[in-house]
Write a protein that holds these residues in place. Sequence first.
Motif, PDB file in Angstrom:
ATOM      1  N   GLU A  81     -24.398  11.613 -66.624  1.00  0.00           N
ATOM      2  CA  GLU A  81     -23.762  10.435 -66.035  1.00  0.00           C
ATOM      3  C   GLU A  81     -22.864   9.743 -67.022  1.00  0.00           C
ATOM      4  OE1 GLU A  81     -25.867   7.943 -62.617  1.00  0.00           O
ATOM      5  OE2 GLU A  81     -26.692   7.672 -64.624  1.00  0.00           O
ATOM      6  N   SER A  82     -23.374   9.553 -68.237  1.00  0.00           N
ATOM      7  CA  SER A  82     -22.553   8.807 -69.191  1.00  0.00           C
ATOM      8  C   SER A  82     -21.331   9.620 -69.593  1.00  0.00           C
ATOM      9  CB  SER A  82     -23.343   8.378 -70.415  1.00  0.00           C
ATOM     10  OG  SER A  82     -24.200   9.370 -70.832  1.00  0.00           O
ATOM     11  N   ALA A  83     -21.461  10.946 -69.636  1.00  0.00           N
ATOM     12  CA  ALA A  83     -20.289  11.757 -69.958  1.00  0.00           C
ATOM     13  C   ALA A  83     -19.267  11.678 -68.823  1.00  0.00           C
ATOM     14  CB  ALA A  83     -20.700  13.195 -70.211  1.00  0.00           C
ATOM     15  N   LEU A  84     -19.767  11.731 -67.586  1.00  0.00           N
ATOM     16  CA  LEU A  84     -18.845  11.610 -66.444  1.00  0.00           C
ATOM     17  C   LEU A  84     -18.174  10.251 -66.446  1.00  0.00           C
ATOM     18  CD1 LEU A  84     -20.848  13.137 -63.471  1.00  0.00           C
ATOM     19  CD2 LEU A  84     -18.679  13.961 -64.353  1.00  0.00           C
ATOM     20  N   ALA A  85     -18.968   9.219 -66.770  1.00  0.00           N
ATOM     21  CA  ALA A  85     -18.430   7.862 -66.712  1.00  0.00           C
ATOM     22  C   ALA A  85     -17.368   7.630 -67.783  1.00  0.00           C
ATOM     23  CB  ALA A  85     -19.556   6.844 -66.862  1.00  0.00           C
ATOM     24  N   LEU A  86     -17.332   8.484 -68.818  1.00  0.00           N
ATOM     25  CA  LEU A  86     -16.305   8.337 -69.842  1.00  0.00           C
ATOM     26  C   LEU A  86     -14.974   8.927 -69.380  1.00  0.00           C
ATOM     27  CD1 LEU A  86     -18.330   9.266 -73.015  1.00  0.00           C
ATOM     28  CD2 LEU A  86     -17.304   7.076 -72.519  1.00  0.00           C
ATOM     29  N   GLY A  87     -15.002   9.551 -68.203  1.00  0.00           N
ATOM     30  CA  GLY A  87     -13.750  10.112 -67.713  1.00  0.00           C
ATOM     31  C   GLY A  87     -13.577  11.554 -68.128  1.00  0.00           C
ATOM     32  N   ALA A  88     -14.690  12.305 -68.118  1.00  0.00           N
ATOM     33  CA  ALA A  88     -14.587  13.722 -68.437  1.00  0.00           C
ATOM     34  C   ALA A  88     -14.668  14.527 -67.157  1.00  0.00           C
ATOM     35  CB  ALA A  88     -15.731  14.131 -69.365  1.00  0.00           C
ATOM     36  N   PRO A  89     -13.825  15.537 -67.027  1.00  0.00           N
ATOM     37  CA  PRO A  89     -13.961  16.421 -65.874  1.00  0.00           C
ATOM     38  C   PRO A  89     -15.280  17.171 -65.963  1.00  0.00           C
ATOM     39  CG  PRO A  89     -12.147  17.126 -67.308  1.00  0.00           C
ATOM     40  CD  PRO A  89     -12.752  15.932 -67.937  1.00  0.00           C
TER      41      PRO A  89
END
Lengths: 298, 265, 277
Positions: A187-195
């Motif tokens: 979640e936190s990786a996605l929330a940083l704007g990573a595909p």
Amino acid sequence: MSTQAPTGDLMARFGVSAARRRKDRIARGAILAATIVALIPLVLIVYYLLSKGLGAWSSSFFTTDPTGNTFFKSESIGGIKSAILGTVEMVALASAISVPVGVGVAVWLVEYGKSSWFAHTVRFFVDVLTGVPSIVFGLFIYIVLIVGTGSSFAGYKGSLALSLLMLPVVIRSAEVILLLIPAGLRESALALGAPRWKVIFSIVLPTALPGMVTGMLLAVARAAGETAPLLFTAASTKATSFNLSGFMNSLPVQIYGDVTSPTTAVVNRAWGAALTLVVMILLLNLLARLISRRSRLA
Amino acid sequence: MSPESSANERPPARPPAQPAADPATHPTHPSPDGSRGRAHFQAQLRELEEHALGGLDLIVEQLDRVLEALEHQDVELAQMVIADDDRVDGRYLEVHQGILSLLALQAPVAGDLRLVAALLHTIKHIERMGDQCVNIAKMIPLSGHEPPVHGELLEALAKMGAYARSEVVQCKAAFAGRDIGLAEDLVRQDREINRLNREIFRLAIEIGDDPDTREWAMHMTLVARALERVGDNAVDIGEQVAFVVTGLFREFSDSSRPPGAPAGA
Amino acid sequence: MPNLQQTVSPVTEAPPSNDSPAVVTKPGLSVRLEQLRAFYGDAEQVKGIDLEFRANEVTAIIGPSGCGKSTMIRCINRMHEEIPGARAEGRVLLDDTDVYGSGVDVVAVRRAIGMVFQKPNPFPTMSVYDNVAAGLRLSAQRGGDMHAKVEAALRGAGLWSEVEDRLNEPGAGLSGGQQQRLCIARSLAVGPEVILMDEPCSALDPVATLKIEELIDELKSRVTIVIVTHNMQQAARVADRTAFMLDGKLVEVGPTQEIFTKPSDPRTEEYVTGKFG
């Protein structure tokens, strides 16, 4: 443990009755007995391996190929070098096939398939595959790649059979590790704007790596010890070969061949080879354990 | 089966796990019988309000007694009134402590906070009222044992006393009932008190040449002034009532706003 | 105006100077929700919300458990739709651009709207430095002086002085409060205009909580902050405006001072005074 009878009101509630102590002792005795019974075969195996196999070990044992001579006492029977190398080569190729494919399937199941009916189906079949006897994989490759194409036995065909064997194990253990990764991390990786693919490759897989290596090493250990698939696919040869499209020797096949020989020295060689195989698998297990201890998840 | 396969059977519980309720800041769930949360705090608040407003009952008592002492020149009764002011002061301290305690321990907000703030002001006004009663009581022995009696002046004082008493009773009712109308009506009564105060002053000036009488009249103007202050304090308590209800503070005697105009705009 | 149609949004930076580190000085933007609805399958959790979060202000969302506040903010950076079966309807306008508009790249939205979660979750395999740099690497902002950007983000999160000599130690080795500030630094490094915080202090001790509240106060000059909190005292301390939600709907929103001294809606009054929870 105190053998004094409890006194006073509170102590009466806290004291352990004699009947309970007896039951406790009986249960403990029974479990201990079961453990010993289970250990006996294990101890016996180790004892036999060591007593019969150590004798065959020597420097030439590891450095010379089997000569094929099993009868004439004047000539040497050779060692098991080609078998060791053959096993290493074929298992390496099998791993090179099954690990990327298996991890890929596990990643798909966890990250994309999730609870879809298709993912359920895939998981079901993977479970089924874990239970398939290894000889069936050998037969499958035999029918398809040897009889079907009219070509001969080859080392790489043995690798293929082994990779089919390893695949469900790799998928299962990789999936378990990937599921252990906390959702918060993704979640936190996605929330940083990573595909999504970057989340998988840069965050999820590196975090899962130590745990997955453990699983892979266990799959490798299993594949290294299987005889049946190789009988129908890689056959056997005496000389050390680095050509995977030709016949290739392997430890399980070598053992299989040697153990029924009337010559004592050859039988001893079989025991030596068995001990070698066990030691190799033992070392792999130790390696897996070392790696998992450094892992933060497994 | 993977743990995630259960997700399709119901909407996944994705909102993050709720942390355990912190009783100091997080309201408790209503109990099964439907009663509201923070019952203990609400009870404490009610108790505090009752205790504070009970001070107004004490004031009514004090007023009654001091007015009677005035009428009958009863010095002993006056002494009792002075001594009993300790009860009013004591109540002030208790309520003040209770307020500090509630603020520190319960962190009241919104309506509760306004109530606590209003109680702080109100108990101060009550304490002042008590002091005014003492001031009146102190005048009584000074008027001598055989004071001259001036009927009109005494009558005016009695009326003032009645209005003051009525205002105290009414401001208590207004606060307890959160009744803004009742609170604003206090202004009307207070105007009467102010009028009577001016009247008494005039009467005192015109009382004549006798020095004893003049001295007595001076004391009576001071009594009148004390009664007028009691009335003002009651009006101030009325203003607190409006604050508790509306959250806005405005002075009732502010002549720029006609009585009954909506508070704030 | 952020360009949400492309996958890479250019980052503008002030040149590094001696007295202040290189900070990303984009001001915050306002966010406006129009008739936002959120569903888990068929269950409607957020039932039509119109709400504005003003630029460079801190807005707190309070409400009882299950009222939909976490679901709502996850719709703002489109994290809600990552849950299988979940969807959102309505408009979420960042400045004047609807993040749910057609052709909008979800990834770019998340670079403009960052998020800090309840449980601090630094990437376990990475050092402190790499954790912050991950923010940049994952969002494909590799150019420029990485070290300066990492330092700026760590300073922005109030963590630099505590970690400057242990940048290469594992991120997971920090204390809970430091880990959360590390996560904030990681989000800051991406250069968002809005930061959403979902109960960021629930898992922290009071001292760490206060540090983060101070940080929020400093950060709001650079970003717009929306914070969901269970702790009303915290909302009272940090927020400029507070919104009260109940059962998926917005009951009242206003300056925090008013909500806590003189709320207009009786339900708000009941909730903040603790009559139900």
